[in-house]
Enzyme design. Structure first.
Site, mmCIF file in Angstrom:
data_model
loop_
_atom_site.group_PDB
_atom_site.id
_atom_site.type_symbol
_atom_site.label_atom_id
_atom_site.label_comp_id
_atom_site.label_asym_id
_atom_site.label_seq_id
_atom_site.Cartn_x
_atom_site.Cartn_y
_atom_site.Cartn_z
ATOM 1 N N LYS A 9 -29.719 10.400 24.679
ATOM 2 C CA LYS A 9 -30.324 11.729 24.547
ATOM 3 C C LYS A 9 -31.239 11.793 23.307
ATOM 4 C CE LYS A 9 -26.455 14.097 26.878
ATOM 5 N NZ LYS A 9 -25.316 15.044 26.658
ATOM 6 N N TYR A 49 -28.962 18.709 35.632
ATOM 7 C CA TYR A 49 -27.865 19.550 35.146
ATOM 8 C C TYR A 49 -27.607 20.774 36.023
ATOM 9 C CZ TYR A 49 -27.425 16.741 30.882
ATOM 10 O OH TYR A 49 -27.187 15.726 29.985
ATOM 11 N N ASN A 112 -24.373 15.230 21.531
ATOM 12 C CA ASN A 112 -23.381 14.155 21.710
ATOM 13 C C ASN A 112 -23.979 12.818 22.156
ATOM 14 O OD1 ASN A 112 -23.879 14.841 24.341
ATOM 15 N ND2 ASN A 112 -21.794 15.472 24.836
ATOM 16 N N HIS A 115 -25.633 10.523 27.680
ATOM 17 C CA HIS A 115 -25.168 11.016 28.978
ATOM 18 C C HIS A 115 -24.728 9.832 29.820
ATOM 19 C CE1 HIS A 115 -24.967 12.940 32.883
ATOM 20 N NE2 HIS A 115 -25.653 11.912 33.346
ATOM 21 N N GLU A 126 -28.335 10.884 40.249
ATOM 22 C CA GLU A 126 -29.014 11.071 38.963
ATOM 23 C C GLU A 126 -30.098 10.018 38.718
ATOM 24 O OE1 GLU A 126 -26.015 11.484 35.912
ATOM 25 O OE2 GLU A 126 -25.089 13.174 36.944
HETATM 26 P P1 IDP Z 1 -20.385 14.986 29.981
HETATM 27 O O1 IDP Z 1 -21.740 14.768 29.356
HETATM 28 O O2 IDP Z 1 -19.299 14.353 29.140
HETATM 29 O O3 IDP Z 1 -20.321 14.577 31.421
HETATM 30 P P2 IDP Z 1 -20.410 17.755 30.909
HETATM 31 O O4 IDP Z 1 -19.220 18.654 30.912
HETATM 32 O O5 IDP Z 1 -20.908 17.252 32.221
HETATM 33 O O6 IDP Z 1 -20.073 16.537 29.904
HETATM 34 O O7 IDP Z 1 -21.573 18.519 30.152
HETATM 35 C C1 IDP Z 1 -22.889 18.007 30.173
HETATM 36 C C2 IDP Z 1 -23.493 18.139 28.804
HETATM 37 O O8 IDP Z 1 -23.652 19.517 28.503
HETATM 38 C C3 IDP Z 1 -22.646 17.589 27.648
HETATM 39 O O9 IDP Z 1 -22.777 16.200 27.461
HETATM 40 C C4 IDP Z 1 -23.232 18.370 26.480
HETATM 41 O O10 IDP Z 1 -24.480 17.817 26.076
HETATM 42 C C5 IDP Z 1 -23.488 19.728 27.117
HETATM 43 N N1 IDP Z 1 -22.377 20.635 26.912
HETATM 44 C C6 IDP Z 1 -21.222 20.701 27.613
HETATM 45 N N2 IDP Z 1 -20.407 21.668 27.141
HETATM 46 C C7 IDP Z 1 -21.070 22.220 26.108
HETATM 47 C C8 IDP Z 1 -20.763 23.296 25.198
HETATM 48 O O11 IDP Z 1 -19.719 23.921 25.236
HETATM 49 N N3 IDP Z 1 -21.730 23.583 24.254
HETATM 50 C C9 IDP Z 1 -22.914 22.902 24.166
HETATM 51 N N4 IDP Z 1 -23.236 21.913 25.008
HETATM 52 C C10 IDP Z 1 -22.330 21.562 25.961
HETATM 53 MG MG MG Z 2 -21.162 15.419 33.128
#
Ligand code: IDP
Ligand code: MG
Length: 149
Positions: A9, A49, A112, A115, A126
């Site tokens: 990212k 997304y 984070n 992805h 994807e």
């Molecule tokens: P993942 O990336 O571990 O699969 P997902 O639940 O699919 O996690 O969420 C996708 C992305 O959305 C996360 O990697 C993060 O960048 C963002 N995200 C998820 N939950 C939050 C939140 O509570 N606050 C801000 N960003 C979030």
């Molecule tokens: Mg995810």
């Protein structure tokens, strides 16, 4: 062999972690079969997304992922999705184990680093957002016979 879709990212790129992430993917034995640096369009981000549409973080997530260049990758290997998700770590860095990418390099769930698709089916959906099928290369890693029994 299973395919997994990965994206470093914008924060991962800006923080100089491209090599670090690729190293972790390569050294476990995964084969990179496609890779490119791109700036994600709003259309691609919305498709990628779509499942999160309506959630409180959705708008911010689209803004983040489209803000600066990313590195998109398709990798191949045994149990690629499960093993990659372990290497990546939990979504929230506070829960990500030390030794995982997010556990080692991230502090905030909204920044984070990486992805990774959560199922083999989603990996295909994807990577098709970002790659044409002919961009996926077919070759054998020289250590193949020492990676697999
Ligand atoms: P993942 O990336 O571990 O699969 P997902 O639940 O699919 O996690 O969420 C996708 C992305 O959305 C996360 O990697 C993060 O960048 C963002 N995200 C998820 N939950 C939050 C939140 O509570 N606050 C801000 N960003 C979030
Ligand atoms: Mg995810």
């Amino acid at each position: 062999m299973e395919r997994e879709f990965i994206m470093i990212k914008p924060d991962g790129v800006q923080r100089g972690l491209i090599g670090e992430v690729i190293q972790r993917i390569e050294r476990v034995g995964f084969k990179i079969i496609a890779m490119k640096m791109i700036q994600v369009s709003m259309e691609q981000a919305e498709e990628h997304y779509a499942i999160h549409k309506g959630k409180p973080f959705y708008e911010g997530l689209l803004e983040y992922i489209t803000s600066e260049p990313v590195v998109a990758m398709v990798i191949e290997g045994k149990d690629a999705v499960k093993i990659t998700r372990k290497i990546v770590g939990a979504t929230d860095p506070v829960l990500a184990d030390p030794g995982s990418i997010r556990g080692d390099f991230a502090l905030d769930i909204g920044r984070n680093i990486i992805h990774a698709a959560d199922s083999p089916e989603n990996a295909i959906v994807e990577y098709k957002i970002y790659f044409d099928e002919e961009e996926l290369l077919s070759y054998k890693r020289i250590d193949y016979d020492w990676l697999y029994e």
